[in-house]
Write a protein that holds these residues in place. Sequence first.
Motif, mmCIF file in Angstrom:
data_model
loop_
_atom_site.group_PDB
_atom_site.id
_atom_site.type_symbol
_atom_site.label_atom_id
_atom_site.label_comp_id
_atom_site.label_asym_id
_atom_site.label_seq_id
_atom_site.Cartn_x
_atom_site.Cartn_y
_atom_site.Cartn_z
ATOM 1 N N ILE A 139 15.525 -120.711 58.302
ATOM 2 C CA ILE A 139 16.492 -121.086 57.256
ATOM 3 C C ILE A 139 17.398 -119.913 56.907
ATOM 4 O O ILE A 139 18.605 -120.086 56.686
ATOM 5 C CB ILE A 139 15.762 -121.623 56.003
ATOM 6 N N THR A 140 16.846 -118.701 56.862
ATOM 7 C CA THR A 140 17.674 -117.506 56.683
ATOM 8 C C THR A 140 17.556 -116.601 57.910
ATOM 9 O O THR A 140 17.767 -115.386 57.824
ATOM 10 C CB THR A 140 17.270 -116.727 55.411
ATOM 11 N N GLY A 141 17.234 -117.204 59.036
ATOM 12 C CA GLY A 141 17.099 -116.473 60.291
ATOM 13 C C GLY A 141 17.991 -117.061 61.356
ATOM 14 O O GLY A 141 19.210 -117.111 61.217
ATOM 15 N N THR A 142 17.371 -117.571 62.411
ATOM 16 C CA THR A 142 18.147 -118.052 63.565
ATOM 17 C C THR A 142 19.055 -119.229 63.234
ATOM 18 O O THR A 142 20.045 -119.461 63.926
ATOM 19 C CB THR A 142 17.198 -118.453 64.704
ATOM 20 N N THR A 155 8.245 -116.726 55.754
ATOM 21 C CA THR A 155 6.837 -116.621 56.146
ATOM 22 C C THR A 155 6.534 -115.232 56.702
ATOM 23 O O THR A 155 5.439 -114.683 56.486
ATOM 24 C CB THR A 155 6.489 -117.691 57.189
ATOM 25 N N SER A 156 7.484 -114.650 57.401
ATOM 26 C CA SER A 156 7.281 -113.307 57.953
ATOM 27 C C SER A 156 7.076 -112.285 56.847
ATOM 28 O O SER A 156 6.245 -111.368 56.973
ATOM 29 C CB SER A 156 8.476 -112.901 58.815
ATOM 30 N N GLY A 361 23.593 -110.243 54.585
ATOM 31 C CA GLY A 361 23.528 -110.577 55.999
ATOM 32 C C GLY A 361 22.836 -111.873 56.335
ATOM 33 O O GLY A 361 23.160 -112.522 57.348
ATOM 34 N N ASP A 362 21.853 -112.300 55.500
ATOM 35 C CA ASP A 362 21.115 -113.521 55.818
ATOM 36 C C ASP A 362 20.905 -114.452 54.621
ATOM 37 O O ASP A 362 20.285 -115.498 54.749
ATOM 38 C CB ASP A 362 19.759 -113.183 56.456
ATOM 39 N N HIS A 363 21.378 -114.050 53.427
ATOM 40 C CA HIS A 363 21.304 -114.872 52.219
ATOM 41 C C HIS A 363 19.864 -115.050 51.715
ATOM 42 O O HIS A 363 19.556 -116.020 51.020
ATOM 43 C CB HIS A 363 21.966 -116.232 52.430
ATOM 44 N N GLN A 364 18.991 -114.123 52.061
ATOM 45 C CA GLN A 364 17.607 -114.146 51.613
ATOM 46 C C GLN A 364 17.470 -113.275 50.362
ATOM 47 O O GLN A 364 17.932 -112.134 50.341
ATOM 48 C CB GLN A 364 16.682 -113.604 52.714
ATOM 49 N N ALA A 401 19.077 -107.676 61.394
ATOM 50 C CA ALA A 401 19.190 -107.838 62.849
ATOM 51 C C ALA A 401 17.942 -108.447 63.463
ATOM 52 O O ALA A 401 18.012 -109.162 64.472
ATOM 53 C CB ALA A 401 19.478 -106.489 63.500
ATOM 54 N N ASP A 402 16.786 -108.200 62.835
ATOM 55 C CA ASP A 402 15.523 -108.735 63.369
ATOM 56 C C ASP A 402 15.304 -110.201 63.021
ATOM 57 O O ASP A 402 14.410 -110.841 63.577
ATOM 58 C CB ASP A 402 14.340 -107.906 62.865
ATOM 59 N N THR A 403 16.071 -110.741 62.085
ATOM 60 C CA THR A 403 15.872 -112.136 61.679
ATOM 61 C C THR A 403 16.510 -113.130 62.642
ATOM 62 O O THR A 403 16.155 -114.307 62.655
ATOM 63 C CB THR A 403 16.475 -112.389 60.277
ATOM 64 N N GLY A 404 17.483 -112.663 63.416
ATOM 65 C CA GLY A 404 18.213 -113.564 64.316
ATOM 66 C C GLY A 404 19.381 -114.246 63.652
ATOM 67 O O GLY A 404 20.060 -115.072 64.278
ATOM 68 N N CYS A 405 19.645 -113.926 62.386
ATOM 69 C CA CYS A 405 20.763 -114.570 61.676
ATOM 70 C C CYS A 405 22.102 -114.022 62.154
ATOM 71 O O CYS A 405 22.302 -112.802 62.188
ATOM 72 C CB CYS A 405 20.622 -114.362 60.169
#
Length: 411
Positions: A139-142, A155-156, A361-364, A401-405
């Motif tokens: 959801i906030t990743g890929t 979850t991570s 960067g990912d809205h988390q 960068a590690d989230t895939g977003c």
Amino acid sequence: MTSPTIRRRGLLQSTLVLGVLGAPPIIAARGETSVKIGMVDPLTGILSALAASEVEGAKYAVARINKKNGILGRQVELLVEDSANDVGTGVQKTHKLIERDKVDVIFGDVNSGIAYAMSQVTNEAKVFQIVPGGHTDPITGTDCKWNVFRICNTTSMDATAVTGELVKRFGKKFFFITPDYAYGHTLQDSFIKHLKALGGTYQAEMLPINTSDFSASLIKAKAFKPNVLLNNMGGLAQINCMKQFTQFGMQNEMHLGGALFELETIKAVPKEAQSGTWAMEWWWDQPNVPEAVAFVADFRKATGKTPSARHWFGMVAVESVRLAAEKAKSLDGLKMSRAMEGLALPPDIAAQPGTIAYRAGDHQLMSNIFVGDVHPPTSNPDNVVTVTNVVPGEHAAGPVADTGCKMVYPS
């Protein structure tokens, strides 16, 4: 065309009626409509207790904001729909709220799979969405989207915060009981990644989200003899698993632990199962944080309850809409999304130490994770966790960068 005299008379009558009903007359005088927030959550089904708390937290915030002139001078209206823990129903309700009810913002869903499906609808409609409590990483990743922000952890983040603590204190042999849907898959994968890095071993059972009989899985766990049993189920399924765990006397054979054991669930299980080491995504007992103390006192006064993390999610969601709208000076989805990037929650909304902000960067939301030991109540029925470690969100999340977003805004 209506004459000015008739228009003035109509406005006066409307103002008088609204005044009797308790609505601020200024809204009627300006001819303004309310700010509509649509909320989709599983009010029925195994996750209903968690959903009910999110809704209650949102209603608390709406009432508080409306007493202070609302959002952009307009009163706030919360429209709540039941997803019934079903993806198709959640999508249908999202369409209804956007197309028929004309909501300005969408919240939801506790179920990560539904939250993700909802995001496809809101993104196409360019409607601002907040996911208060759906955890799955994409959801906030890929699968991140410009219009979607999340309050609860990924979850991570939860797995990162608690795995090392479990291994250090209890050993590196784990048995997982995990729900077979988006949340469970990403959570277990994260745990396994961290466990393997620490040289651990595991066995795992992936079960339907609505499983009620865990006897076969618990028998396998007894035979495996793990140091830690991670009960990754949620809501009523987690409660049933915990009850059967204690009926088998397994609390004397292995430690309990996992990502989430929420206040609503802890209070619903036998005291023998009120144990283990878990990640709390917000915790009410923070005596050294004045803003948290004040929020807990005010929430208790308003509702008669001690706020859980789910209550906090709902409250923060509504307050975030207010903050973003005021910063953007608009309820336009694109403008609010731009305003929300990097936005830090004021201390009275964050109700925890440090800077709590939505990562651009990912809205988390980068909030703290409260790792602690669960136990039967001490001084009051809600005093069931002793926090042993507070992990900053940025530390648990790692770099964007590690989230895939790959965040893409409309051109």
